[in-house]
Design a protein around this motif. Structure first.
Motif, PDB file in Angstrom:
ATOM      1  N   ILE A  62      21.077 -33.872 -40.550  1.00 12.61           N
ATOM      2  CA  ILE A  62      20.529 -33.649 -39.213  1.00 12.61           C
ATOM      3  C   ILE A  62      20.138 -34.971 -38.552  1.00 12.61           C
ATOM      4  CG2 ILE A  62      18.193 -33.288 -40.118  1.00 12.61           C
ATOM      5  CD1 ILE A  62      17.707 -31.305 -37.859  1.00 12.61           C
ATOM      6  N   GLU A  63      20.436 -35.106 -37.259  1.00 12.49           N
ATOM      7  CA  GLU A  63      20.133 -36.330 -36.517  1.00 12.49           C
ATOM      8  C   GLU A  63      18.848 -36.168 -35.702  1.00 12.49           C
ATOM      9  OE1 GLU A  63      21.751 -39.142 -36.762  1.00 12.49           O
ATOM     10  OE2 GLU A  63      23.280 -38.318 -38.105  1.00 12.49           O
ATOM     11  N   HIS A  64      18.170 -37.289 -35.461  1.00  9.42           N
ATOM     12  CA  HIS A  64      16.984 -37.235 -34.599  1.00  9.42           C
ATOM     13  C   HIS A  64      17.429 -37.100 -33.145  1.00  9.42           C
ATOM     14  CE1 HIS A  64      17.904 -41.626 -34.582  1.00  9.42           C
ATOM     15  NE2 HIS A  64      17.539 -41.523 -33.313  1.00  9.42           N
ATOM     16  N   ARG A  65      16.494 -36.674 -32.280  1.00 16.54           N
ATOM     17  CA  ARG A  65      16.786 -36.469 -30.862  1.00 16.54           C
ATOM     18  C   ARG A  65      15.709 -37.142 -30.036  1.00 16.54           C
ATOM     19  NH1 ARG A  65      18.412 -30.308 -29.565  1.00 16.54           N
ATOM     20  NH2 ARG A  65      18.865 -31.341 -27.584  1.00 16.54           N
ATOM     21  N   ILE A 103       9.960 -30.941 -47.217  1.00 16.65           N
ATOM     22  CA  ILE A 103       9.750 -32.187 -46.482  1.00 16.65           C
ATOM     23  C   ILE A 103      10.007 -31.915 -45.005  1.00 16.65           C
ATOM     24  CG2 ILE A 103      10.361 -34.620 -46.277  1.00 16.65           C
ATOM     25  CD1 ILE A 103       9.396 -33.887 -49.071  1.00 16.65           C
ATOM     26  N   ALA A 104       9.043 -32.286 -44.153  1.00 12.85           N
ATOM     27  CA  ALA A 104       9.188 -32.138 -42.708  1.00 12.85           C
ATOM     28  C   ALA A 104       9.091 -33.506 -42.049  1.00 12.85           C
ATOM     29  CB  ALA A 104       8.115 -31.204 -42.155  1.00 12.85           C
ATOM     30  N   PHE A 105       9.674 -33.618 -40.873  1.00 10.85           N
ATOM     31  CA  PHE A 105       9.602 -34.891 -40.145  1.00 10.85           C
ATOM     32  C   PHE A 105       9.723 -34.616 -38.649  1.00 10.85           C
ATOM     33  CE2 PHE A 105      14.063 -34.036 -40.579  1.00 10.85           C
ATOM     34  CZ  PHE A 105      14.668 -34.560 -39.447  1.00 10.85           C
ATOM     35  N   THR A 106       9.281 -35.582 -37.838  1.00 13.44           N
ATOM     36  CA  THR A 106       9.434 -35.485 -36.394  1.00 13.44           C
ATOM     37  C   THR A 106      10.873 -35.808 -36.038  1.00 13.44           C
ATOM     38  OG1 THR A 106       7.148 -36.173 -36.038  1.00 13.44           O
ATOM     39  CG2 THR A 106       8.636 -36.303 -34.161  1.00 13.44           C
ATOM     40  N   ARG A 107      11.585 -34.821 -35.530  1.00 19.70           N
ATOM     41  CA  ARG A 107      12.972 -35.034 -35.128  1.00 19.70           C
ATOM     42  C   ARG A 107      13.057 -35.626 -33.726  1.00 19.70           C
ATOM     43  NH1 ARG A 107      17.713 -30.471 -34.208  1.00 19.70           N
ATOM     44  NH2 ARG A 107      19.438 -31.962 -34.097  1.00 19.70           N
ATOM     45  N   GLY A 108      12.104 -35.323 -32.868  1.00 20.41           N
ATOM     46  CA  GLY A 108      12.079 -35.826 -31.499  1.00 20.41           C
ATOM     47  C   GLY A 108      11.067 -35.025 -30.700  1.00 20.41           C
ATOM     48  N   PRO A 109      10.898 -35.354 -29.439  1.00 14.08           N
ATOM     49  CA  PRO A 109      11.374 -36.552 -28.758  1.00 14.08           C
ATOM     50  C   PRO A 109      10.530 -37.766 -29.112  1.00 14.08           C
ATOM     51  CG  PRO A 109      10.057 -35.217 -27.275  1.00 14.08           C
ATOM     52  CD  PRO A 109      10.150 -34.439 -28.555  1.00 14.08           C
ATOM     53  N   LEU A 113      11.890 -42.958 -34.404  1.00 16.30           N
ATOM     54  CA  LEU A 113      12.201 -41.662 -34.993  1.00 16.30           C
ATOM     55  C   LEU A 113      13.111 -41.803 -36.207  1.00 16.30           C
ATOM     56  CD1 LEU A 113      12.907 -39.594 -31.754  1.00 16.30           C
ATOM     57  CD2 LEU A 113      11.038 -39.157 -33.354  1.00 16.30           C
ATOM     58  N   SER A 114      14.045 -42.758 -36.127  1.00 14.64           N
ATOM     59  CA  SER A 114      15.020 -42.902 -37.209  1.00 14.64           C
ATOM     60  C   SER A 114      14.370 -43.315 -38.523  1.00 14.64           C
ATOM     61  CB  SER A 114      16.102 -43.916 -36.828  1.00 14.64           C
ATOM     62  OG  SER A 114      15.584 -45.232 -36.762  1.00 14.64           O
ATOM     63  N   VAL A 115      13.262 -44.064 -38.458  1.00 14.67           N
ATOM     64  CA  VAL A 115      12.593 -44.495 -39.688  1.00 14.67           C
ATOM     65  C   VAL A 115      12.049 -43.284 -40.443  1.00 14.67           C
ATOM     66  CG1 VAL A 115      10.745 -45.882 -40.678  1.00 14.67           C
ATOM     67  CG2 VAL A 115      12.031 -46.751 -38.720  1.00 14.67           C
ATOM     68  N   GLY A 116      11.292 -42.431 -39.751  1.00 10.89           N
ATOM     69  CA  GLY A 116      10.748 -41.234 -40.391  1.00 10.89           C
ATOM     70  C   GLY A 116      11.832 -40.251 -40.781  1.00 10.89           C
ATOM     71  N   SER A 117      12.849 -40.107 -39.903  1.00 13.11           N
ATOM     72  CA  SER A 117      13.950 -39.197 -40.180  1.00 13.11           C
ATOM     73  C   SER A 117      14.707 -39.613 -41.440  1.00 13.11           C
ATOM     74  CB  SER A 117      14.907 -39.184 -38.978  1.00 13.11           C
ATOM     75  OG  SER A 117      16.109 -38.512 -39.277  1.00 13.11           O
ATOM     76  N   VAL A 129      12.988 -29.808 -42.904  1.00 11.73           N
ATOM     77  CA  VAL A 129      12.848 -29.242 -41.554  1.00 11.73           C
ATOM     78  C   VAL A 129      12.491 -30.358 -40.578  1.00 11.73           C
ATOM     79  CG1 VAL A 129      11.410 -27.799 -40.053  1.00 11.73           C
ATOM     80  CG2 VAL A 129      12.236 -26.886 -42.223  1.00 11.73           C
ATOM     81  N   GLY A 130      13.267 -30.461 -39.496  1.00 12.96           N
ATOM     82  CA  GLY A 130      12.953 -31.385 -38.404  1.00 12.96           C
ATOM     83  C   GLY A 130      12.171 -30.669 -37.322  1.00 12.96           C
ATOM     84  N   VAL A 131      11.131 -31.306 -36.797  1.00 17.60           N
ATOM     85  CA  VAL A 131      10.154 -30.650 -35.915  1.00 17.60           C
ATOM     86  C   VAL A 131      10.146 -31.297 -34.535  1.00 17.60           C
ATOM     87  CG1 VAL A 131       7.684 -30.218 -35.576  1.00 17.60           C
ATOM     88  CG2 VAL A 131       8.709 -29.919 -37.841  1.00 17.60           C
TER      89      VAL A 131
END
Length: 382
Positions: free
Chosen positions: A371-374, A103-109, A115-119, A134-136
């Motif tokens: 892992i947190e979003h950025r 599972i991958a997701f947009t971590r930021g920016p 971002l928090s919804v997808g994260s 993996v955060g991207v």
């Protein structure tokens, strides 16, 4: 199996045993929610796009004339969950969740709440099903998209120069590898995408089905059909900021348009043809600035021992047809290959997120479920 040119740099520090363990057809479910589109996609390590779902929030933001973060967050929450983007991506791919490897997701920016919804969705799915995560980086994903979409015999080769242009970014970046990027130029004020939006609003254009930037492009094209190709001297002058310097500025060009409208007593005193000429003058200046700065970036690369053979143009503004048709390089750089992703993969999408995560999945380089979003995250800090 995987093309050596695509993942060579990703494998430099990976043991043969670890790489062999993951060198099968790896399937990724990716989520993207950095701004106003809710996206999910399934992509394999064989460069197969099994699904690409983009749920637009365009109608939600049209009345506000731009993205309202609170409205966008609520839209993502509705559109992400079943029976929304995730379910549709799996259905289109004809897969069950158990057949997904990572599972991958947009971590930021991006916009923090969006971002928090997808994260959160990605972390919850991965943790519940014990899938790797993996955060991207969003702009890294834009830069690497042509490694997925270009023909296998003409993939961009590292190092390459990339022009990343969107509603939030205007960057020239030297890509040395899948994870190593150096910013050569950025904007000192606002992005090209934001300037397009502001000028379109000034000219009284409607938000349209794809936002203000697309509306301005369409207005320019329709005017040529209606009024003919204008004489260049008839267009209002729009400045080229900081000539000869590796930096962008789009507040100046949009201010030129604003001052002209004010000098004429307001937009209500300008007929359609005058408004069209203003739009055309801005568009030509906006793209002209990109051309000038890219050539400065290429000269910097050669002067500083980083000769490049490829130029990648990506991001939402790279879907602009005027830019695509006009894009050309000086004869000094005629050997450089220009790569644009397909139009549908220039705007925000989860396909690019899946692909940008692939080398990490194959290397066994996963993120923790906590892992947190950025919201703010430089591409140089990967």
């Amino acid at each position: 199996m995987l093309s050596r040119s695509v993942f060579r740099s990703a494998r430099k520090n990976v043991s043969p045993l670890k790489y062999r363990r993951h060198a099968r057809n790896f399937t990724v479910l990716a989520l993207e929610s950095s701004a106003d589109d809710t996206c999910a996609a399934v992509v394999t390590s064989e460069r197969e796009i099994l699904s690409n779902i983009v749920v637009s929030q365009n109608e939600l933001h049209a009345s506000a004339g731009g993205i309202n973060p609170y409205v966008a967050i609520e839209g993502h929450q509705r559109n992400m969950a079943r029976p929304g983007a995730i379910s549709r991506a799996l259905d289109e791919a004809k897969l069950e969740m158990g057949q997904i490897d990572g599972i991958a997701f947009t971590r930021g920016p991006g916009i923090g709440g969006c971002l928090s919804v997808g994260s959160n969705a990605a972390k919850n799915i991965a943790a519940a099903l014990r899938k790797p995560l993996v955060g991207v980086h969003h702009m890294q994903a834009h830069a690497l998209t042509p490694l997925l979409t270009s023909p296998s015999d003409s993939l961009p080769r590292f190092p390459f120069l990339t022009l990343l242009i969107s509603g939030g970014h205007t960057l020239i970046v030297l890509a040395d590898s899948l994870n190593s990027f150096k910013i050569l130029a950025t904007t000192v004020d606002e992005s090209i995408g934001r300037a397009y939006d502001k000028v379109a609003r000034m000219l009284g254009l409607e938000w349209g089905s794809k936002g203000y930037g697309a509306a301005l492009e369409a207005f320019c094209a329709a005017g040529i059909q209606k009024f003919g190709v204008p004489v260049q001297d008839d267009l209002p002058p729009v400045s080229l900021p900081s000539p000869g310097k590796l930096s962008f500025s789009y507040s100046g060009p949009h201010s030129n348009i604003e001052r002209y409208i004010y000098s004429q007593g307001g937009i209500e005193h300008l007929d359609e043809q005058v408004r069209w000429k203003l739009a055309l003058a801005f568009q030509q200046a906006a793209v002209g600035q990109l051309e000038e700065k890219v050539e400065l970036g290429l000269k910097w690369c050669y002067r500083n021992g980083h000769p490049v053979n490829d130029l990648v143009v990506s991001g939402g503004v790279a879907s602009n047809q005027y830019l695509r048709e006009r894009s050309r390089l000086d004869s000094d750089f005629s050997s450089i290959k220009l790569s644009f992703p397909p139009v549908q993969l220039c705007r925000d999408n989860a396909v690019m997120i899946a692909w940008a995560s692939m080398h990490r999945f194959l290397a066994g380089d996963f993120d923790d479920y906590s892992i947190e979003h950025r919201a703010k995250w430089s591409i140089e800090d990967l």
